[in-house]
Design a protein around this motif. Structure first.
Motif, PDB file in Angstrom:
ATOM      1  N   SER A 169     -17.317  -8.473 -29.311  1.00 13.27           N
ATOM      2  CA  SER A 169     -18.729  -8.284 -29.637  1.00 13.27           C
ATOM      3  C   SER A 169     -19.457  -7.451 -28.595  1.00 13.27           C
ATOM      4  N   GLY A 170     -19.095  -7.622 -27.311  1.00 13.38           N
ATOM      5  CA  GLY A 170     -19.732  -6.819 -26.276  1.00 13.38           C
ATOM      6  C   GLY A 170     -19.382  -5.350 -26.377  1.00 13.38           C
ATOM      7  N   VAL A 171     -18.185  -5.058 -26.835  1.00 11.66           N
ATOM      8  CA  VAL A 171     -17.771  -3.672 -27.040  1.00 11.66           C
ATOM      9  C   VAL A 171     -18.544  -3.062 -28.204  1.00 11.66           C
ATOM     10  N   ALA A 172     -18.701  -3.826 -29.285  1.00 13.75           N
ATOM     11  CA  ALA A 172     -19.463  -3.341 -30.441  1.00 13.75           C
ATOM     12  C   ALA A 172     -20.896  -3.001 -30.043  1.00 13.75           C
ATOM     13  N   ALA A 173     -21.517  -3.847 -29.222  1.00  9.20           N
ATOM     14  CA  ALA A 173     -22.887  -3.584 -28.782  1.00  9.20           C
ATOM     15  C   ALA A 173     -22.965  -2.294 -27.972  1.00  9.20           C
ATOM     16  N   ARG A 174     -21.968  -2.034 -27.158  1.00 12.70           N
ATOM     17  CA  ARG A 174     -21.967  -0.823 -26.341  1.00 12.70           C
ATOM     18  C   ARG A 174     -21.708   0.427 -27.179  1.00 12.70           C
ATOM     19  N   LEU A 175     -20.950   0.284 -28.252  1.00 15.34           N
ATOM     20  CA  LEU A 175     -20.766   1.418 -29.159  1.00 15.34           C
ATOM     21  C   LEU A 175     -22.097   1.832 -29.784  1.00 15.34           C
ATOM     22  N   ALA A 176     -22.923   0.848 -30.129  1.00 16.73           N
ATOM     23  CA  ALA A 176     -24.239   1.159 -30.693  1.00 16.73           C
ATOM     24  C   ALA A 176     -25.087   1.934 -29.686  1.00 16.73           C
ATOM     25  N   VAL A 177     -24.982   1.563 -28.410  1.00 10.86           N
ATOM     26  CA  VAL A 177     -25.715   2.284 -27.360  1.00 10.86           C
ATOM     27  C   VAL A 177     -25.183   3.709 -27.220  1.00 10.86           C
ATOM     28  N   ALA A 178     -23.861   3.861 -27.208  1.00  7.82           N
ATOM     29  CA  ALA A 178     -23.274   5.199 -27.079  1.00  7.82           C
ATOM     30  C   ALA A 178     -23.718   6.108 -28.216  1.00  7.82           C
ATOM     31  N   GLN A 179     -23.811   5.545 -29.419  1.00 14.51           N
ATOM     32  CA  GLN A 179     -24.268   6.331 -30.564  1.00 14.51           C
ATOM     33  C   GLN A 179     -25.659   6.896 -30.306  1.00 14.51           C
TER      34      GLN A 179
END
Length: 213
Positions: free
Chosen positions: A41-51
């Motif tokens: 879940s923490g990785v998914a949240a960071r992907l949203a930031v990278a986007q």
């Protein structure tokens, strides 16, 4: 010398797993109509930031996330056979290190931990951008152009710069022999940021996956 996933600096690091669940990557980072890869879940949240950190006209496309241990082992064995054929004079230790340029040993594999993604960039219509090689191009077939800092053409170099800026800005680290491979919370991340331990260890998708895929 590049530190690789099979090196003692990485394999000796402990894991203090947070217990975060595996969740699908954000919908706007997945290919339309495709099953969304799973990550912590923490990785998914960071992907949203990278986007959000990418400039207009560029979007992230997550090609792969979590892998089962069986899948990782199969990939390791397949590439190890290629390495043996390409480097017949190398001893077992060197062959293991050469193999880990491209595939992680299963015991430290970031993908098995749900900590890693393979990503590329697409345009506003979903067309894939050229970053110098295809995803999963081996060091042998690409003559080293798969390495993030390789000497590729100016257009591909600029696209890699955009990808690096967005992913590092969101807290990911890159595996330097693969421009597409980024992780957070695994042993390679811990070594890169001088954390005392990794946050994510191996996990089986069927046990922890959430609904909504």
């Amino acid at each position: 010398m590049t530190v690789l996933l099979a090196d003692p600096e990485i394999t000796s690091l402990p894991v203090l797993d947070t217990g975060e669940r595996l969740v699908p990557v954000p919908a706007d980072t997945a290919a339309p109509g495709a099953e969304r890869p799973l990550v912590r879940s923490g990785v998914a949240a960071r992907l949203a930031v990278a986007q959000l950190l990418l400039p207009p006209g560029r979007r992230l496309r997550v090609v792969e996330g979590h892998r089962t241990p069986a899948d990782q082992l199969a990939i390791w064995r397949r590439y190890a056979a290629e390495v043996r054929a390409a480097h017949p004079g190398a001893g077992p230790a060197l062959q293991r290190r050469l193999t880990s340029r491209f595939v992680s040993p299963i015991e430290v594999a970031p993908h098995v931990a749900g900590a890693a993604v393979d990503v590329t960039l697409v345009d506003r219509l979903g067309g894939e951008i050229d970053l110098g090689t295809r995803i999963d191009a081996t060091p042998e077939e690409s003559a080293g152009a798969c390495c993030t800092d390789a000497a590729v053409g100016p257009a591909a170099r600029e696209e890699r710069r955009l990808l690096v800026a967005a992913m590092t800005g969101a807290g990911f680290v890159n595996y330097p022999t693969e421009w597409w491979h980024w992780s957070h919370g695994d042993r390679y991340w811990a070594w890169s940021v001088h954390a005392p331990a990794a946050r994510y260890g191996p996990v089986e998708a069927p046990l922890l996956a959430t609904a909504g895929r």
